[in-house]
Design a protein around this motif. Structure first.
Motif, PDB file in Angstrom:
ATOM      1  N   VAL A  32       0.839  -1.206   0.000  1.00  9.84           N
ATOM      2  CA  VAL A  32       0.000   0.000   0.000  1.00  9.84           C
ATOM      3  C   VAL A  32       0.871   1.251   0.000  1.00  9.84           C
ATOM      4  CG1 VAL A  32      -1.928  -1.106   1.188  1.00  9.84           C
ATOM      5  CG2 VAL A  32      -0.116  -0.020   2.533  1.00  9.84           C
ATOM      6  N   SER A  33       0.218   2.377  -0.328  1.00  8.33           N
ATOM      7  CA  SER A  33       0.834   3.694  -0.155  1.00  8.33           C
ATOM      8  C   SER A  33       0.083   4.383   0.968  1.00  8.33           C
ATOM      9  CB  SER A  33       0.745   4.520  -1.440  1.00  8.33           C
ATOM     10  OG  SER A  33       1.534   3.938  -2.454  1.00  8.33           O
ATOM     11  N   VAL A  34       0.811   4.907   1.947  1.00  4.48           N
ATOM     12  CA  VAL A  34       0.165   5.511   3.109  1.00  4.48           C
ATOM     13  C   VAL A  34       0.782   6.883   3.396  1.00  4.48           C
ATOM     14  CG1 VAL A  34      -0.404   3.301   4.173  1.00  4.48           C
ATOM     15  CG2 VAL A  34       1.784   4.381   4.693  1.00  4.48           C
ATOM     16  N   PRO A  35      -0.005   7.793   3.996  1.00  2.00           N
ATOM     17  CA  PRO A  35       0.542   9.098   4.374  1.00  2.00           C
ATOM     18  C   PRO A  35       1.371   8.992   5.654  1.00  2.00           C
ATOM     19  CG  PRO A  35      -1.773   8.953   4.987  1.00  2.00           C
ATOM     20  CD  PRO A  35      -1.455   7.684   4.261  1.00  2.00           C
ATOM     21  N   LEU A  36       2.508   9.661   5.652  1.00  2.00           N
ATOM     22  CA  LEU A  36       3.358   9.666   6.842  1.00  2.00           C
ATOM     23  C   LEU A  36       4.184  10.953   6.841  1.00  2.00           C
ATOM     24  CD1 LEU A  36       4.410   8.098   9.329  1.00  2.00           C
ATOM     25  CD2 LEU A  36       6.173   7.112   7.856  1.00  2.00           C
ATOM     26  N   ARG A  37       3.920  11.793   7.833  1.00  2.00           N
ATOM     27  CA  ARG A  37       4.645  13.061   7.977  1.00  2.00           C
ATOM     28  C   ARG A  37       4.611  13.887   6.696  1.00  2.00           C
ATOM     29  NH1 ARG A  37      10.075  11.419  11.479  1.00  2.00           N
ATOM     30  NH2 ARG A  37       8.977  10.420  13.217  1.00  2.00           N
ATOM     31  N   LYS A  38       3.426  14.112   6.195  1.00  2.00           N
ATOM     32  CA  LYS A  38       3.176  14.958   5.019  1.00  2.00           C
ATOM     33  C   LYS A  38       3.768  14.390   3.731  1.00  2.00           C
ATOM     34  CE  LYS A  38       2.938  19.227   7.731  1.00  2.00           C
ATOM     35  NZ  LYS A  38       3.457  20.611   7.896  1.00  2.00           N
ATOM     36  N   LYS A  39       4.117  13.086   3.779  1.00  2.00           N
ATOM     37  CA  LYS A  39       4.605  12.418   2.582  1.00  2.00           C
ATOM     38  C   LYS A  39       3.822  11.133   2.367  1.00  2.00           C
ATOM     39  CE  LYS A  39       9.365  14.156   2.584  1.00  2.00           C
ATOM     40  NZ  LYS A  39      10.801  13.782   2.520  1.00  2.00           N
ATOM     41  N   THR A  40       3.901  10.604   1.170  1.00  2.00           N
ATOM     42  CA  THR A  40       3.297   9.306   0.875  1.00  2.00           C
ATOM     43  C   THR A  40       4.411   8.292   0.695  1.00  2.00           C
ATOM     44  OG1 THR A  40       1.407  10.348  -0.221  1.00  2.00           O
ATOM     45  CG2 THR A  40       1.811   8.029  -0.705  1.00  2.00           C
ATOM     46  N   VAL A  41       4.345   7.217   1.481  1.00  2.00           N
ATOM     47  CA  VAL A  41       5.417   6.227   1.462  1.00  2.00           C
ATOM     48  C   VAL A  41       4.822   4.848   1.226  1.00  2.00           C
ATOM     49  CG1 VAL A  41       6.840   7.608   3.025  1.00  2.00           C
ATOM     50  CG2 VAL A  41       5.345   5.837   3.964  1.00  2.00           C
ATOM     51  N   PRO A  42       5.617   3.915   0.689  1.00  2.00           N
ATOM     52  CA  PRO A  42       5.121   2.546   0.516  1.00  2.00           C
ATOM     53  C   PRO A  42       5.120   1.801   1.842  1.00  2.00           C
ATOM     54  CG  PRO A  42       7.391   2.692  -0.232  1.00  2.00           C
ATOM     55  CD  PRO A  42       6.968   4.092   0.123  1.00  2.00           C
ATOM     56  N   GLY A  43       4.271   0.800   1.933  1.00  2.00           N
ATOM     57  CA  GLY A  43       4.205  -0.013   3.144  1.00  2.00           C
ATOM     58  C   GLY A  43       3.606  -1.371   2.847  1.00  2.00           C
ATOM     59  N   ILE A  44       3.671  -2.262   3.826  1.00  2.00           N
ATOM     60  CA  ILE A  44       3.104  -3.605   3.683  1.00  2.00           C
ATOM     61  C   ILE A  44       2.153  -3.858   4.840  1.00  2.00           C
ATOM     62  CG2 ILE A  44       3.611  -6.085   3.622  1.00  2.00           C
ATOM     63  CD1 ILE A  44       6.285  -5.454   2.392  1.00  2.00           C
ATOM     64  N   VAL A  45       0.961  -4.337   4.522  1.00  2.00           N
ATOM     65  CA  VAL A  45      -0.056  -4.634   5.530  1.00  2.00           C
ATOM     66  C   VAL A  45       0.328  -5.917   6.268  1.00  2.00           C
ATOM     67  CG1 VAL A  45      -2.487  -5.187   5.929  1.00  2.00           C
ATOM     68  CG2 VAL A  45      -1.862  -3.496   4.200  1.00  2.00           C
ATOM     69  N   VAL A  46       0.327  -5.860   7.595  1.00  2.00           N
ATOM     70  CA  VAL A  46       0.633  -7.052   8.386  1.00  2.00           C
ATOM     71  C   VAL A  46      -0.604  -7.574   9.123  1.00  2.00           C
ATOM     72  CG1 VAL A  46       3.083  -6.562   8.682  1.00  2.00           C
ATOM     73  CG2 VAL A  46       1.451  -5.602  10.304  1.00  2.00           C
ATOM     74  N   ALA A  47      -1.647  -6.768   9.198  1.00  2.00           N
ATOM     75  CA  ALA A  47      -2.880  -7.214   9.854  1.00  2.00           C
ATOM     76  C   ALA A  47      -4.038  -6.347   9.380  1.00  2.00           C
ATOM     77  CB  ALA A  47      -2.760  -7.139  11.372  1.00  2.00           C
ATOM     78  N   CYS A  48      -5.235  -6.957   9.329  1.00  2.00           N
ATOM     79  CA  CYS A  48      -6.449  -6.230   8.938  1.00  2.00           C
ATOM     80  C   CYS A  48      -7.596  -6.713   9.817  1.00  2.00           C
ATOM     81  CB  CYS A  48      -6.764  -6.470   7.462  1.00  2.00           C
ATOM     82  SG  CYS A  48      -8.223  -5.562   6.873  1.00  2.00           S
ATOM     83  N   THR A  49      -8.213  -5.771  10.559  1.00  2.00           N
ATOM     84  CA  THR A  49      -9.273  -6.101  11.509  1.00  2.00           C
ATOM     85  C   THR A  49     -10.465  -5.180  11.287  1.00  2.00           C
ATOM     86  OG1 THR A  49      -7.512  -6.581  13.103  1.00  2.00           O
ATOM     87  CG2 THR A  49      -9.753  -6.519  13.955  1.00  2.00           C
TER      88      THR A  49
END
Length: 601
Positions: A32-49
């Motif tokens: 996924v791409s997620v917002p972090l500190r006014k930037k958009t960074v890539p990430g990986i989902v480790v859990a979904c609830t």
């Protein structure tokens, strides 16, 4: 509505997972791409609830969940997800830690192919041969493999060496600029050979058919972290899930993976090892870092313009400082031993962690005596002996006091080819000696110092050092005062299995690898909380009990305590690790876990 836990990939990202709201369910492993500190960074989902299930935890959370601006860009292939999960379970670590170490950000930017082709079946083969013979074996594997061969090499200098040997290969390492790295990733689809470091071993290759793990005993396969990850475990897990062949090469292989741990090495062409017995009666004569026999062969080599390398176990001048009057080793106020080193041309005492530096005129911390004597052979002490005996010889020092960056190492290595050069260093020097251009003489000047280290792999470590030098030097000399030890019998005659048989027998009796696993749980706590944290760990291990190692004081107020837990039935380790990892996840960050560490401390 759902709550997703994401491991963000950015230099400024926090250590753990971050939680976001998302409008649909996504599988763990989704990119996924997620917002972090006014930037958009890539990430990986480790859990979904679902929000409904997480309602209570959301109410009590010390933060507000962010929503929107989260987009899915792909997903880790199933084989990668399973391999990473197995790696996390084996190391008793959270999935997020494994993801950050094994999946570089460049992979997420480049993306994973939609289809990965399965291999012809998983199999494991071993190549316990010297460097030149291993290269020949690898060339045979490449010539008869339909698909891509991935060669994992432990260090940057060895990467360069392999790139010269296989000029058509695509090289992917962290040393490349981001632009060049992405350009290399675009070429992997049609590559026959890819060379990379352990950090990039999970590179997404569509037609991967064979993985070669070169010099698998190198410490570079362990990540630099409080709880190191053995990337060899991760690579083998990926090979198993992608159903492909794996070849492991080294000389010798680690005891843990040798098909027959107690067997002797095969008869192959390699440089001889000569054992020098330097036992003698104690006299008032001054101690010599290099005995006369060794000085004689170094002199002969130097006069013929040959190149020599001398190895010490420790950096500095002397590894230990002893008080002549009371006989105790001199330590800092927090209990750390002091070694004698040279800083800016001045001799000083320094603690083992480098935090404490004391003037060499200091007194014994126990009896107040000034009568202190340095014991042991360090790099500086050997260098001093070389300067005194060979003042005109080009001298190169190669230890962590002089080599602090890869640039320093490359600069020093350019001097190795000068005729008559004498190199003095630690084991870190090994990969920088080119097997294709062997030096004339290699000397292990302090074999006994290595054997005295409180590590359960010390004898194997000495064997690996000496035998690896036979690949890189025309003659190898090992100095000892304990020539009756089985290790020296095997070093001098590699067809004699005395060492391997004895080491295998001891490990079997103690349930050490490959017959069991050692789990060390290290607690760093204040004096007032150490017992509470210890009780927490022991309750986690129930119904079994961990063995407590004597405390070590990091500071006057901080205690370091290690609890050792041995698991005997190695065939059932995955089930035990699965259960144990669920408990370890809940431990506070001042408690760290290691699997099969070299030191129990």
């Amino acid at each position: 509505m759902f709550v997703i836990d994401v491991i963000p990939f950015a230099r400024f990202a926090p250590a753990g997972a971050l939680s976001y709201r998302f409008n649909e369910y996504v599988l763990p492993g989704t990119i996924v791409s997620v917002p972090l500190r006014k930037k958009t960074v890539p990430g990986i989902v480790v859990a979904c609830t679902s929000v409904r299930d997480a309602k209570e935890s959301i109410k009590t959370a010390p933060f507000v969940l962010r929503s929107g601006a989260v987009t899915t860009t792909g997903i880790l292939p199933k084989s990668y997800r399973i391999a990473l999960t197995k790696t996390a379970t084996y190391h008793l670590l959270p999935m997020g830690v494994i993801l950050r170490e094994m999946i570089p950000e460049a992979f997420l930017t480049h993306g994973f192919p939609k289809k990965l082709f399965a291999g012809t079946g998983h199999s494991l083969s071993f190549c316990e041969k010297t460097y030149t013979l291993r290269i020949e074996e690898y060339k045979k594997i490449i010539s008869c493999t339909k698909g891509t061969v991935l060669i994992v090499v432990p260090t940057a200098v060895e990467i360069d060496r392999f790139a010269d040997t296989f000029p058509s290969a695509i090289v992917v390492t962290g040393a490349l600029t981001q632009k060049k790295r992405l350009a290399s990733l675009k070429k992997i689809k049609d590559a026959d050979i890819i060379i990379t470091t352990p950090k990039y071993s999970f590179i997404p290759i569509p037609h991967l058919a064979h993985i070669i793990i070169e010099r698998e005993s190198a410490n570079s396969y362990l990540t630099v972290a409080r709880s190191p990850i053995d990337t060899r475990i991760a690579i083998n897990a990926l090979a198993h899930e992608r159903s492909m062949q794996t070849t492991i090469g080294d000389y010798p292989l680690r005891m843990e993976i040798r098909p027959k741990p107690g067997s002797a090495l095969k008869s192959i062409s390699a440089s001889p090892i000569k054992i020098f017995d330097v036992r003698k009666k104690i006299t008032q004569a001054p101690f010599k870092a290099l005995p006369e026999q060794i000085l004689s062969i170094i002199k002969s080599t130097h006069e013929q313009h040959g190149r020599s390398a001398i190895f010490a176990v420790r950096r500095g001048y002397a590894s230990t400082v002893i008080c002549r009057d009371c006989g105790t080793s001199v330590r800092t106020t927090d209990g750390r031993p002091l070694s004698l080193i040279t800083v800016a041309g001045k001799r000083v005492f320094r603690s083992s962690n480098g935090d404490t530096v004391i003037d060499a005129k200091a007194l014994c911390d126990k009896c107040g005596s000034w009568n202190l004597i340095p014991i042991g052979v360090g790099v500086e002490r050997i260098a001093e002996a070389v300067r005194n005996n060979f003042p005109n010889a080009p001298l190169v020092l190669f230890d962590t006091n002089t080599i602090r960056t890869p640039r320093d190492a490359r600069s020093a290595s350019t001097k190795f080819d000068i005729p008559g050069t004498i190199i003095v260093g630690t084991e870190a020097l090994i990969p920088w000696l080119n097997p294709s251009n062997p030096i004339s003489l290699a000397v292990v000047a302090s074999a006994d110092s290595l054997l005295a280290l409180p590590f359960w792999r010390t004898r194997e470590r000495l064997a690996r050092l000496a035998f690896s030098l036979t690949e890189r030097a025309e003659k190898v000399a090992v100095v000892t005062r304990r020539p009756d030890d089985a290790i020296f019998t095997t070093l001098e005659n590699r067809l004699d299995n005395a060492f391997f048989k004895e080491e295998d027998s001891m490990r079997k009796q103690l349930n050490y690898p490959p017959y069991g696993h050692i789990v060390t749980i290290r607690i760093e706590s204040s004096i007032t909380k150490i017992e509470k944290d210890t009780a927490l760990v022991q309750s986690m291990l129930k119904p079994k009990t961990g063995i407590e190692i004597p405390d070590r004081y990091a500071t006057q107020n901080k205690v370091v305590r290690t609890i050792v837990y041995k698991y005997i039935d190695i065939q059932k380790w995955s089930d035990e690790a699965q259960e144990l990892s669920q408990k370890i996840y809940r431990l506070p960050p001042n408690i760290t876990v290691r699997i099969d560490p070299e030191s129990l401390w």
